[in-house]
Write a protein that holds these residues in place. Structure first.
Motif, mmCIF file in Angstrom:
data_model
loop_
_atom_site.group_PDB
_atom_site.id
_atom_site.type_symbol
_atom_site.label_atom_id
_atom_site.label_comp_id
_atom_site.label_asym_id
_atom_site.label_seq_id
_atom_site.Cartn_x
_atom_site.Cartn_y
_atom_site.Cartn_z
ATOM 1 N N PHE A 1 -12.078 109.840 105.808
ATOM 2 C CA PHE A 1 -10.758 109.809 105.179
ATOM 3 C C PHE A 1 -10.803 110.662 103.921
ATOM 4 O O PHE A 1 -11.722 110.520 103.102
ATOM 5 C CB PHE A 1 -10.466 108.330 104.872
ATOM 6 N N GLU B 1 -8.248 111.433 100.858
ATOM 7 C CA GLU B 1 -6.974 111.114 100.210
ATOM 8 C C GLU B 1 -6.843 111.907 98.919
ATOM 9 O O GLU B 1 -7.850 112.195 98.245
ATOM 10 C CB GLU B 1 -6.916 109.602 99.907
ATOM 11 N N LEU C 1 -6.753 111.385 95.837
ATOM 12 C CA LEU C 1 -7.116 110.223 95.005
ATOM 13 C C LEU C 1 -8.352 110.614 94.211
ATOM 14 O O LEU C 1 -9.349 111.046 94.822
ATOM 15 C CB LEU C 1 -7.427 109.028 95.923
ATOM 16 N N GLY D 1 -3.502 106.802 102.937
ATOM 17 C CA GLY D 1 -3.718 106.119 101.688
ATOM 18 C C GLY D 1 -2.412 105.860 100.928
ATOM 19 O O GLY D 1 -1.321 106.267 101.299
ATOM 20 N N ASN D 2 -2.565 105.111 99.856
ATOM 21 C CA ASN D 2 -1.412 104.763 99.028
ATOM 22 C C ASN D 2 -0.653 106.017 98.577
ATOM 23 O O ASN D 2 0.560 105.990 98.386
ATOM 24 C CB ASN D 2 -1.870 103.969 97.802
ATOM 25 N N TRP E 1 -1.737 106.443 92.173
ATOM 26 C CA TRP E 1 -3.000 106.465 91.421
ATOM 27 C C TRP E 1 -2.796 106.902 89.974
ATOM 28 O O TRP E 1 -3.750 107.263 89.291
ATOM 29 C CB TRP E 1 -4.044 107.334 92.135
ATOM 30 N N ASN F 1 1.391 103.987 105.596
ATOM 31 C CA ASN F 1 0.115 103.404 105.191
ATOM 32 C C ASN F 1 0.332 102.052 104.531
ATOM 33 O O ASN F 1 1.176 101.935 103.616
ATOM 34 C CB ASN F 1 -0.575 104.333 104.173
ATOM 35 N N GLU F 2 -0.387 101.045 104.984
ATOM 36 C CA GLU F 2 -0.407 99.716 104.357
ATOM 37 C C GLU F 2 0.977 99.266 103.894
ATOM 38 O O GLU F 2 1.149 98.838 102.748
ATOM 39 C CB GLU F 2 -1.391 99.691 103.176
ATOM 40 N N TYR G 1 -12.185 96.043 103.326
ATOM 41 C CA TYR G 1 -13.236 96.451 102.386
ATOM 42 C C TYR G 1 -14.081 95.236 102.029
ATOM 43 O O TYR G 1 -13.593 94.105 102.039
ATOM 44 C CB TYR G 1 -12.606 97.041 101.117
ATOM 45 N N GLU H 1 -9.475 102.318 107.730
ATOM 46 C CA GLU H 1 -10.090 102.229 106.398
ATOM 47 C C GLU H 1 -11.117 101.105 106.440
ATOM 48 O O GLU H 1 -10.748 99.953 106.684
ATOM 49 C CB GLU H 1 -9.053 101.947 105.307
ATOM 50 N N TRP I 1 -16.493 98.409 98.974
ATOM 51 C CA TRP I 1 -15.728 98.895 97.807
ATOM 52 C C TRP I 1 -15.801 97.805 96.729
ATOM 53 O O TRP I 1 -15.302 96.714 96.947
ATOM 54 C CB TRP I 1 -14.281 99.185 98.203
ATOM 55 N N GLN J 1 -14.041 106.487 101.706
ATOM 56 C CA GLN J 1 -13.507 107.791 102.050
ATOM 57 C C GLN J 1 -14.679 108.760 102.221
ATOM 58 O O GLN J 1 -15.809 108.297 102.344
ATOM 59 C CB GLN J 1 -12.546 108.226 100.955
ATOM 60 N N ILE K 1 -15.280 106.080 96.736
ATOM 61 C CA ILE K 1 -15.984 105.152 97.641
ATOM 62 C C ILE K 1 -16.555 105.936 98.836
ATOM 63 O O ILE K 1 -16.191 105.706 99.983
ATOM 64 C CB ILE K 1 -15.091 103.963 98.080
HETATM 65 O O1 AHR Z 1 -9.057 103.898 100.178
HETATM 66 C C1 AHR Z 1 -8.482 103.511 98.965
HETATM 67 C C2 AHR Z 1 -7.134 102.830 99.143
HETATM 68 O O2 AHR Z 1 -7.332 101.603 99.775
HETATM 69 C C3 AHR Z 1 -6.115 103.524 100.007
HETATM 70 O O3 AHR Z 1 -5.360 104.458 99.321
HETATM 71 C C4 AHR Z 1 -5.247 102.395 100.470
HETATM 72 O O4 AHR Z 1 -4.674 102.636 101.725
HETATM 73 C C5 AHR Z 1 -6.158 101.187 100.443
HETATM 74 O O5 AHR Z 1 -5.580 100.138 99.757
#
Ligand code: AHR
Length: 499
Positions: A24, A26, A28, A70-71, A96, A171-172, A243, A290, A294, A349, A354
């Motif tokens: 992954f 992102e 981020l 991801g977020n 973020w 995502n989520e 996680y 995911e 973490w 990721q 992480i």
């Molecule tokens: O991988 C980090 C974050 O974890 C991602 O952005 C999100 O989808 C999850 O909460």
């Protein structure tokens, strides 16, 4: 204590899927900027990609790479990331609390994917955006030419469409932290509309509906029921995210694989409930897109606040222990064991965030402990996943009681004539003797036996020393009279190749 398994190619679970070894990337922290992309770096190629990171990505054996979040994706305008670099808008990334210069976008990611030899897996924004923008992105990416957006891509330098097969519908979206968070019915309807539209462009896409952000979400189960009631015939996969954190109780940390297995079992029940109610013949499976260790509650994961909107800040840069690597190895064993229903997975990721690969801006790159079990499993698991009849002593950790100390999976590749046993000793204190009946494999011998463990399970790799604790030969592994035996130290991950 001894644990017994039987390795017999007649008893199979399903194929080893290359997509189990996804990762992954992102927008981020330093995953993209100074991770995969750093134009000023001495090792950057003509496109600004770090060649050292490309090399490590190939060595890690990554198959698919999910992008751009991801977020992050839930506030992303994909158009910001295409066209001449100098004209791309700089934007706030609300997820973020960072600033994104947009010098990397979908075209750069597609180019990077081709260089890394990975299959891109794209996510669309169903937070601040919806169906039209998803259709636009799909047209931009996958239509070869002759339409406004495909010609825009061609003008931006990519003559052919990217042919991206896997698409995440948001995502989520179950998470209250998600930009544009929705309840299950709102999301389910939006995901269904988006899937329907995307399939009008290309019925062959593989679409992933958002499942729960983890098994502890209060809506887990009900979310899947409602979302899949709206989307069951329109999607191929439902996502799972999970996680694991080490809160200081090593034995509890080592039960992570068991907890992932329980999540998969529950998720399968929720999917199959909807299938049954709908009397559907279609099978929806799982994209575990995911997963990782973490240490979420540590300072490394503190997001900037206030007026501080940094570009590519140090965020979620966990450093991993040997014990974390054993857990990662076990999570991969668990995903493989569930290959019947887990059809795709992404380690979250890839770089810095992480991640198994770390970089210094302008400087070195190095492998975390978690790199090793992933790379070895990806390289050597092939063919078919076998069903092992495991008999193992039990361990208990934290709230998880009486689970098997041995977590194992075996793969068999008839073409190569090779079987590989991946075995984790989840005990924090006791060594385990692996006792495997392998007579059904014929007259095999140990080709290679590697174990990853350390006297100090909390040893961590760093930029200065990433090689003093590596997977090393397990001299105890031998086959005699159709029995494979090997000593598995406490807190260890092992790979034994037989041919
Ligand atoms: O991988 C980090 C974050 O974890 C991602 O952005 C999100 O989808 C999850 O909460």
């Amino acid at each position: 204590a001894a644990a017994k398994i039987t390795v017999d190619p007649s008893f199979t679970v399903g194929p080893v899927r290359r997509r189990t070894f996804g990762a992954f990337v992102e927008h981020l922290g330093r995953c993209v900027y100074t991770g995969i992309f750093e134009p000023g770096h001495p090792d950057a190629d003509v496109d600004g990609f770090r060649k050292d990171v490309l090399e490590l990505t190939r060595e890690l054996g990554v198959s698919t790479v999910r992008y751009p979040g991801g977020n992050f994706v839930s506030g992303y305008r994909w158009e910001d990331g295409v066209g001449p670099a100098g004209r791309r808008p700089v934007r706030l990334d609300l997820a973020w609390h960072s600033t994104d210069p947009n010098t990397v976008g979908v075209d750069e990611f597609a180019k990077w994917s081709a260089k890394a030899g990975v299959e891109p897996m794209m996510a669309v924004n169903l937070g601040t955006r919806g169906l039209q923008e998803a259709l636009d992105l799909l047209e931009y990416c996958n239509i070869d030419g002759g339409t406004a957006l495909s010609e825009q891509r061609r003008a931006n330098g990519a003559a052919d469409g990217y042919g991206i097969r896997m698409w995440c519908l948001g995502n989520e979206m179950d998470g209250p932290w998600q930009i544009g968070h929705k309840d299950a019915l709102e999301y389910g309807r939006l995901a269904a509309d988006t899937a329907r539209g995307m399939r009008m462009i290309d019925p062959g896409l593989e679409l992933v509906a958002c499942g729960s952000s983890g098994p502890t979400m209060p809506t887990f189960g009900e979310w899947e029921r409602v979302v899949l009631s709206e989307t069951y015939e329109l999607v191929d996969l439902v996502s799972a995210h999970q996680y694991f954190e080490d809160f200081g109780d090593l034995q509890e940390h080592l039960t992570a694989g068991h907890r992932m297995e329980a999540f998969i079992r529950d998720l399968v029940s929720h999917i199959d409930h909807v299938k049954s109610v709908k009397k559907s013949t279609k099978q929806v499976n799982i994209s575990f897109d995911e997963w990782n260790v973490w240490h979420m509650s540590r300072d490394e994961s503190k997001v900037p606040t206030g007026n501080d909107w940094p570009v590519a800040p140090v965020l979620l840069e966990d450093t991993y222990t040997v014990a974390d690597a054993v857990v990662v190895g076990d999570l991969l064993v668990t995903l493989l064991r569930n290959t019947g229903r887990v059809h795709s997975a992404s380690l979250a990721q890839l770089v810095n965030v992480i991640a198994p690969i770390m970089t210094e801006p302008g400087g070195r790159s190095w492998k975390q402990t978690t790199f090793h079990p992933f790379a070895l499993t990806s390289r050597h698991a092939s063919g078919t996943v076998l069903q092992l009849a495991v008999e193992s002593p039990l361990v208990s950790g934290g709230t998880t009681a009486d689970i098997a100390a041995l977590s194992a999976v075996a793969t068999f590749d008839a073409e190569k004539g090779e079987a590989v046993v991946f075995a984790v000793n989840r005990s924090a204190t006791d060594a385990l003797t692996l006792d495997a009946a392998v007579a059904a494999l014929g007259n095999v011998r140990v080709v290679e036996a590697l174990t990853y463990a350390n006297k100090d399970p909390y040893w961590q790799a760093s930029a200065d020393d990433s090689t003093s604790v590596l997977p090393s030969e397990n001299g105890t592994a031998r086959v005699a009279g159709g029995q494979l035996t090997a000593e598995l130290p406490a807190v260890s991950w092992s790979m034994i190749r037989l041919a």
